[in-house]
Write a protein that holds these residues in place. Structure first.
Motif, PDB file in Angstrom:
ATOM      1  N   PRO A 126      -0.435   6.632  -6.800  1.00  0.00           N
ATOM      2  CA  PRO A 126      -1.665   6.204  -7.054  1.00  0.00           C
ATOM      3  C   PRO A 126      -1.933   5.659  -8.435  1.00  0.00           C
ATOM      4  CG  PRO A 126      -1.889   8.310  -5.738  1.00  0.00           C
ATOM      5  CD  PRO A 126      -0.421   8.237  -6.286  1.00  0.00           C
ATOM      6  N   TRP A 163      -9.755  -1.202  -3.232  1.00  0.00           N
ATOM      7  CA  TRP A 163      -8.735  -0.353  -2.618  1.00  0.00           C
ATOM      8  C   TRP A 163      -8.165   0.839  -3.191  1.00  0.00           C
ATOM      9  CZ3 TRP A 163      -3.787   1.208  -1.380  1.00  0.00           C
ATOM     10  CH2 TRP A 163      -3.665   2.137  -0.415  1.00  0.00           C
ATOM     11  N   ARG A 164      -7.625   0.087  -4.295  1.00  0.00           N
ATOM     12  CA  ARG A 164      -6.898   1.206  -5.278  1.00  0.00           C
ATOM     13  C   ARG A 164      -7.603   2.161  -5.915  1.00  0.00           C
ATOM     14  NH1 ARG A 164      -2.667  -0.961  -9.661  1.00  0.00           N
ATOM     15  NH2 ARG A 164      -4.552  -2.243 -10.517  1.00  0.00           N
ATOM     16  N   THR A 165      -9.004   1.695  -6.123  1.00  0.00           N
ATOM     17  CA  THR A 165      -9.959   2.591  -6.589  1.00  0.00           C
ATOM     18  C   THR A 165     -10.304   3.888  -5.603  1.00  0.00           C
ATOM     19  OG1 THR A 165     -10.906   1.307  -8.367  1.00  0.00           O
ATOM     20  CG2 THR A 165     -12.027   3.370  -7.710  1.00  0.00           C
ATOM     21  N   LEU A 225       1.621   2.026  -3.602  1.00  0.00           N
ATOM     22  CA  LEU A 225       0.311   2.708  -4.249  1.00  0.00           C
ATOM     23  C   LEU A 225       0.237   4.086  -3.651  1.00  0.00           C
ATOM     24  CD1 LEU A 225      -1.887  -0.398  -4.430  1.00  0.00           C
ATOM     25  CD2 LEU A 225      -0.531   0.664  -6.219  1.00  0.00           C
ATOM     26  N   ARG A 226       0.364   4.335  -2.223  1.00  0.00           N
ATOM     27  CA  ARG A 226       0.155   5.632  -2.075  1.00  0.00           C
ATOM     28  C   ARG A 226       1.183   6.825  -2.519  1.00  0.00           C
ATOM     29  NH1 ARG A 226      -3.261   6.163   2.646  1.00  0.00           N
ATOM     30  NH2 ARG A 226      -3.766   4.226   3.718  1.00  0.00           N
ATOM     31  N   CYS A 267       0.838  -1.081   0.145  1.00  0.00           N
ATOM     32  CA  CYS A 267      -0.068   0.003   0.058  1.00  0.00           C
ATOM     33  C   CYS A 267       0.909   1.170  -0.038  1.00  0.00           C
ATOM     34  CB  CYS A 267      -0.948   0.131   1.344  1.00  0.00           C
ATOM     35  SG  CYS A 267      -2.225  -1.390   1.011  1.00  0.00           S
ATOM     36  N   ARG A 321      -7.360   6.284  -5.302  1.00  0.00           N
ATOM     37  CA  ARG A 321      -7.516   7.175  -6.389  1.00  0.00           C
ATOM     38  C   ARG A 321      -8.311   8.120  -6.342  1.00  0.00           C
ATOM     39  NH1 ARG A 321      -6.384   2.598 -11.310  1.00  0.00           N
ATOM     40  NH2 ARG A 321      -3.852   2.682 -10.955  1.00  0.00           N
TER      41      ARG A 321
END
Length: 247
Positions: free
Chosen positions: A160, A195-197, A156-157, A153, A200
């Motif tokens: 994004p 979670w990724r959506t 991704l943070r 995570c 974003r």
């Protein structure tokens, strides 16, 4: 989160927080409604982050450790409620829809002086009535606890717009796609794409509040086109990103 301050009573007031400003970690013995009439509000707890643009408010139950962060200039309205007043019956933070009438009630109640005027008590009663009918919205970004998810995570943070698959990201953090999929559901209560959506969308709100054009926000946050971003944003928040920037 930093050391938490105890504020026995949740304040009812209006205040302005400069872009990038914050109210550090604290808790109080009362419930609180936190609403940003301008800007984007992020409320962070140990469990994650709740994000609220101008048509949303955050419900913070009594005793919850939390901090506020402003994205863009934030016109913050706080409504403190006694611990016995819980019209939503919620014991965890939640993001709520703020329809036009509830918005005006919050603004009026936080601007009026607390002078014991019976009219203020009537205003409060109507506010609580409208609040009880406010649907919850899934605008929560949970924080991972499993070490391998914390590492993933964080990637991704930091970006994004990262488009690698879960299998490819897994190779970087040393876990299989199957293991990571299971951990996302067990630790975060949602799938990896969900979670990724959500991440974003959260970052998109922040970037819009900071004045970035819609097309630039779409590409920065990983959407293939502005049209795809606008469609997801509208379904999540009920209005387009362009409309959001004028709110």
């Amino acid at each position: 989160m930093p050391e938490t301050r105890l504020l026995p009573h949740a304040p009812t007031r209006r205040q302005w927080i400069e872009p990038g400003g914050a109210i550090t970690a604290h808790r109080h013995d009362d419930h609180q409604i936190v609403y940003a009439a301008r800007g984007v509000l992020a409320v962070t707890t140990a469990a994650g982050t709740w994000v609220a643009p101008a048509n949303r408010a955050v419900w913070v139950p009594a005793g919850t450790e939390h901090a506020h962060h402003a994205h863009g200039g934030l016109e913050l309205h706080l409504v403190g409620l006694d611990a016995t007043d819980n019209p939503l019956g919620l014991d965890e933070p939640a993001v709520l829809t703020v329809e036009p009438l509830l918005r005006e009630l919050i603004l009026a109640y936080t601007r009026a002086p607390d002078d014991g005027d019976p009219a203020r008590e009537r205003l409060r009663a109507v506010l609580l009535d409208r609040l009880s009918a406010s649907p919850q919205q899934p605008v929560h970004l949970p924080s991972p606890t499993a070490p391998v998810l914390v590492a993933l995570c964080a990637i991704l943070r930091a970006d994004p717009g990262e488009r690698r698959t879960l299998a490819a990201l897994g190779r970087q953090v040393g876990a299989s796609e199957r293991t990571l999929s299971r951990l996302f559901r067990a630790d975060l209560g949602m799938t990896f794409p969900q979670w990724r959506t959500q991440l974003r969308l959260y970052r998109a709100l922040v970037l819009l509040a900071e004045g970035l054009p819609v097309t630039a926000v779409a590409h920065t946050c990983g959407w293939s086109s502005a049209g795809a971003f606008i469609d997801v944003f509208r379904r999540a928040y009920g209005h387009t990103p362009g409309t959001h920037r004028t709110r």
